[in-house]
Design an enzyme around this catalytic site. Structure first.
Site, PDB file in Angstrom:
ATOM      1  N   CYS A 244       0.831  -1.210   0.000  1.00 40.78           N
ATOM      2  CA  CYS A 244       0.000   0.000   0.000  1.00 40.78           C
ATOM      3  C   CYS A 244       0.866   1.261   0.000  1.00 40.78           C
ATOM      4  O   CYS A 244       0.446   2.307  -0.502  1.00 40.78           O
ATOM      5  CB  CYS A 244      -0.947  -0.001   1.189  1.00 40.78           C
TER       6      CYS A 244
ATOM      7  N   HIS B 179      -1.180   0.937   7.573  1.00 46.09           N
ATOM      8  CA  HIS B 179      -1.744   0.978   6.228  1.00 46.09           C
ATOM      9  C   HIS B 179      -1.670   2.390   5.666  1.00 46.09           C
ATOM     10  O   HIS B 179      -1.878   3.372   6.386  1.00 46.09           O
ATOM     11  CB  HIS B 179      -3.206   0.512   6.271  1.00 46.09           C
TER      12      HIS B 179
END
Length: 807
Positions: free
Chosen positions: A317, A765
């Site tokens: 990510c 994330h």
């Protein structure tokens, strides 16, 4: 179908276990085996080329003179049920296997017999070579999966049990004894004890692989720790090796000899089962697919040009968020998205950074792949709309990480470090393509600007100015906790009160004020001899079109850098940077002589501003930060931080740095030439003088770090400037452009942000929010949606991208 003469005239060999097979998507675009016309995999070099309207398979066959290809097409199966399927209340991914979901068809094509590559008869394959190659292609890992496996396998190391393995008296194990578990009738998932040669079944594994754990039973009874999975053996000596004593996958550096001890020759051995790593990756990806949005709320998916998601390749990510931000910028879209221009030919497009950046630009910006995921099943009752399947930039990720200690792994990474690394790779790549392509420009120029540092002696008031070109600024966010009696109480979903630390909000202006504030440094003036010290201030000499700002919210907690959620208030309105513009040398200022630095003529050591700020933002004392930067080349905050952790107990750790020591003061080694003695020393290790010179400049003159750099950059051409001339025969970085006076207004507006959730930049994330025509758009891996709580996320962004008005 007519017989093909090329079947007998072309040399065909199956792919080796270590060879890349591009059988999933085209190496020039993201058309794939799921496209209507499928994918053509070259039977000679295993390049993948699309077979549809773009005809990249035909292009490769013509240019490489490789006429034969295997066309692979995959279609979704349509199931006919006798009764309605169970109702589904929300979006879900079917738990079917790939074989259950898809039908895959193959056909051999020849572009030598017909221009359009019509299917040909395989009757000429009398020796079965073609069949063997086709089977090898279909059984091989896709390139993306192969790179994931390699990255995960880099994390595996030997242990004391594999290194010190003692085997019992050798004996020949009959092939029949290798057919099933010694304690049951299982014939798969079989593990051979390397100590005694016993064969036992493993544990039950994800994906329906059976096992009764008889291998573990054997270890418990005998204490024999190391076993190898027979079905994972390949001819190149790789296999699953498991140490039950460590309860971890390990590497056996003497595996071939240990197997030969039992009469097992792995030459010609073919892998028949998935390895543990492959099974783990498969499970991880299935888990990723089953996730919904983090807040559990329905968000409106977006589709079309500029709204294409990127699939998470396993902790990627950080890469997706940076790529989405960069390709939303006109400089990058203009440079790499060229739909009307034919992609230049190269025999290895998957290994070419220029080609892969163009491929990603086409994938993200064309809208060709921005469609709902047809694998997602939704009931008629739900109002949820499927998101995209997402593109897998595996080839680009491989190139970005190649040779890099961190980015080549499957671990989560720092998005800001990735940005800096990628911009450097892009700049270097311009040299290779400028001679082949027209209208080539470096999009990284949009990030570049000049900072001007002003030093003034507090006694004689003479000044010195120094200019440094940069591509970003990294600002420390002041961390000030809110007293507990003033905090807003929050509760968990079960109603219990929780007390997370809360911090005073700060504005971006406060961070910039601190970044550009005047500070005092202890230096001896070489002009007047005073030890009264200097004031130092760094301001903008020029401004970029795009300003990348890294907001550092870190402090040391129990000797560990920890990210704190300090809100930074950033407005969408235009923000003026005029107060941070340097006025330059003024007529009434007297300059310090060139040889009047600190220490009576020695070159003064001035710590790199960006790296120093990052270290101080983590809570390290300034004197330790300066000492660490001096010891590690004065450029890399991470290297300096590692040095600090290793030298915490040094008795002189808090003694001030001698700023009179001659140390290069700019990243990359500055302008000074490398020491001839150091070049000669590296020459004794087999490195050429240009390679040694380049490495020493890259690491600031430290020989040990130069050796590490050379081993991690085996393809480095070298620096051919020996100091006798002003130019390098083979420049590795573009020469700094002559600075043009910048008098235009310095007004900036926020255009995109990269946000991070988690207590560490190496975990958690990353997502990106980008301002587009509909408003702020969220890019969360493959999910692209309008909205989200962008105002809240702006307060905690890790990277801010500002665009200069009028640029």
């Amino acid at each position: 179908m007519s017989p093909c003469s090329h079947l007998s005239s072309t040399t065909l060999t199956p792919p080796r276990p270590s060879q890349s097979v591009y059988r999933e998507d085209c190496t020039l675009c993201f058309d794939s085996i799921d496209s209507p016309s499928g994918l053509d995999v070259c039977l000679t070099c295993f390049n993948g080329g699309c077979a549809g309207d773009r005809a990249h398979g035909n292009q490769h066959a013509s240019a490489a003179k490789h006429p034969l290809a295997l066309n692979i097409r995959r279609t979704r199966k349509r199931k006919h049920r006798d009764e309605p399927p169970p109702k589904i209340s929300k979006l879900a991914i079917s738990a079917e296997t790939e074989e259950d979901r898809y039908s895959t068809t193959t056909a051999v094509k020849c572009y030598g017999c017909t221009e359009d590559g019509q299917e040909v008869s395989t009757e000429g394959d009398t020796e079965g070579r073609l069949k063997e190659v086709v089977e090898g292609i279909m059984k091989a890992n896709t390139f993306a999966r192969q790179e994931e496996v390699k990255a995960w396998e880099q994390e595996m190391v030997p242990c004391e049990h594999t290194l010190c393995l003692e085997q019992e008296a050798p004996r020949q194990i009959e092939s029949g004894d290798l057919g099933h578990c010694s304690m049951c009738e299982l014939k798969e998932n079989l593990w051979l004890c390397l100590t005694c040669g016993n064969l036992g079944c493993g544990r039950a594994q994800y994906g329906g692989v059976g096992g009764n754990s008889h291998g573990v039973t054997h270890t418990d009874a005998t204490g024999h720790p190391v076993a190898v999975k027979l079905g994972s053996l390949t001819a190149d000596g790789s296999a699953d090796v498991y140490c039950y004593a460590c309860n971890e996958e390990r590497v056996d550096t003497e595996l071939v000899a240990h197997l030969a001890h039992w009469g097992i020759d792995i030459a010609g051995r073919q892998k028949t089962e998935k390895s543990l790593t492959e099974l783990q990756i498969e499970q991880n990806l299935r888990w990723e697919f089953s996730m919904t949005t983090e807040d559990g709320k329905e968000m409106k998916p977006l589709f079309g040009p500029g709204f294409t998601g990127l699939k998470n390749l396993g902790n990627s990510c950080y890469l997706a968020s940076v790529l989405q931000s960069l390709f939303s910028m006109p400089e990058f879209s203009k440079r790499y998205y060229r739909p009307d221009e034919k992609t230049p030919y190269t025999p290895t497009p998957a290994e070419d950074l220029e080609i892969q950046l163009r491929k990603v630009a086409d994938g993200l910006l064309s809208g060709r792949y921005s469609v709902p995921d047809t694998d997602v099943i939704a009931s008629e009752e739900t109002t949820e709309q499927p998101h995209q399947k997402g593109l897998a930039p595996a080839m680009l990720k491989h190139l970005i990480g190649r040779g890099h200690e961190e980015f080549s792994t499957m671990r989560q990474q720092d998005a800001f470090e990735l940005l800096l690394h990628l911009l450097k790779l892009i700049t270097r790549s311009q040299h290779a393509v400028s001679s082949q392509l027209t209208h080539v420009f470096d999009p990284v120029d949009a990030f570049r600007f000049v900072m001007e540092q002003r030093l003034q002696c507090q006694n004689c008031k003479k000044v010195r100015y120094r200019e440094d070109e940069q591509e970003n600024i990294s600002v420390a966010v002041p961390i000030q906790r809110i007293p507990k009696n003033q905090q807003i109480q929050t509760t968990t979903p079960d109603g219990k009160e929780k007390e997370p630390e809360q911090f005073q909000p700060v504005t971006l202006k406060q961070c910039l004020d601190n970044f550009t504030a005047e500070e005092f440094v202890e230096l001896t003036c070489g002009a007047c001899g005073s030890k009264a010290g200097f004031t130092k201030r760094t301001l903008f000499k020029t401004f970029p079109s795009i300003l990348a700002v890294n907001a550092r919210r870190f402090e040391i907690v129990n000797w560990v850098p920890t990210k704190q959620d300090v809100p930074v208030i950033v407005s969408d309105e235009s923000f003026s940077f005029e107060k941070y513009r340097s006025r330059g040398h003024q007529p009434d200022e007297e300059l310090l002589p060139d040889d009047a630095g600190s220490g009576g003529g020695k070159a003064e050591f001035v710590p790199d501003e960006s790296a120093l700020g990052q270290l101080e933002g983590m809570g390290f004392p300034r004197v330790r930060c300066e000492k660490a930067l001096r010891a590690t080349g004065n450029s890399d905050a991470n290297a300096a931080m590692e040095w600090l952790f290793q030298h915490m107990e040094d008795p002189d750790i808090d003694e001030p740095v001698d700023h009179g020591d001659k140390v290069e003061n700019t990243p990359g080694g500055g302008a000074g030439g490398a020491d001839p003695g150091q070049i000669a020393l590296l020459g004794t290790m087999g490195f050429s003088a240009p390679q040694a010179r380049q490495a020493l400049k890259e690491v600031g003159g430290d020989v040990e770090r130069a050796v590490d750099w050379l081993f991690s950059h085996p393809d480095a051409v070298g620096d051919f400037d020996d100091g006798s001339s002003g130019a390098s025969a083979v420049p590795q970085e573009p020469a700094q452009k002559q600075m043009v006076e910048d008098t235009n207004p310095a007004n900036f507006k926020l255009s995109s942000i990269v946000c991070h959730k988690g207590s560490s930049i190496h975990a958690g994330h990353y997502v990106a929010f980008i301002k587009k025509d509909p408003g702020w758009v969220l890019f969360n891996d493959e999910k692209v949606a309008l909205g989200g709580d962008v105002e809240e996320m702006k307060k905690f962004a890790y990277i801010y991208f500002f665009r200069r008005e009028g640029a």
